[in-house]
Write an enzyme that holds these catalytic residues in place. Structure first.
Site: not given
Length: 120
Positions: A51-53
């Site tokens: 999700a962060y990436s």
């Protein structure tokens, strides 16, 4: 899935909403700067952080879209920073600038009050 959506909402949707509002003001002023904080994870990926990436990759693409859609407006610049120490330094400089702006407005307001009292 809830955590994935929350991360994307904060990192990507939040960046979009802030840029949309700020760029509208900058267009009216004919000048302004936006620095969106992305991440190397958005460019290269990060294990166990999908999700962060994905959200940071979105910030990189969103920033490019804002740059292209505001090209030709002269005084407006929109860039993304991939984070790390330069981003930390940028945060510190922005915070110091905001503090100076806030303190300066209070000092100006107090000076104006003193002048008003001496004129009465």
């Amino acid at each position: 899935m809830a955590l994935f959506h929350r991360i994307v909402d904060v990192n990507l949707t939040g960046t979009f909403l802030c840029c949309r509002e700020v760029v509208a003001v900058m267009r009216g002023a004919g000048y302004g700067r936006v620095v969106n904080i992305a991440s190397v994870a958005g460019k290269d990926g990060n294990p166990n952080a999908s999700a962060y990436s994905a959200s940071k990759a979105g910030v990189i693409g969103l920033t490019a879209w804002f740059m292209v859609s505001n090209a030709g407006l002269g005084g407006i610049r929109i860039i993304s920073n991939l984070g790390g120490f330069p981003a930390l330094l940028l945060y510190v400089l922005v915070l110091l600038g905001l503090i100076r702006l806030i303190v300066g407005s209070f000092n100006s307001e107090n000076k104006a009050r003193k002048v008003d009292k001496t004129v009465d």
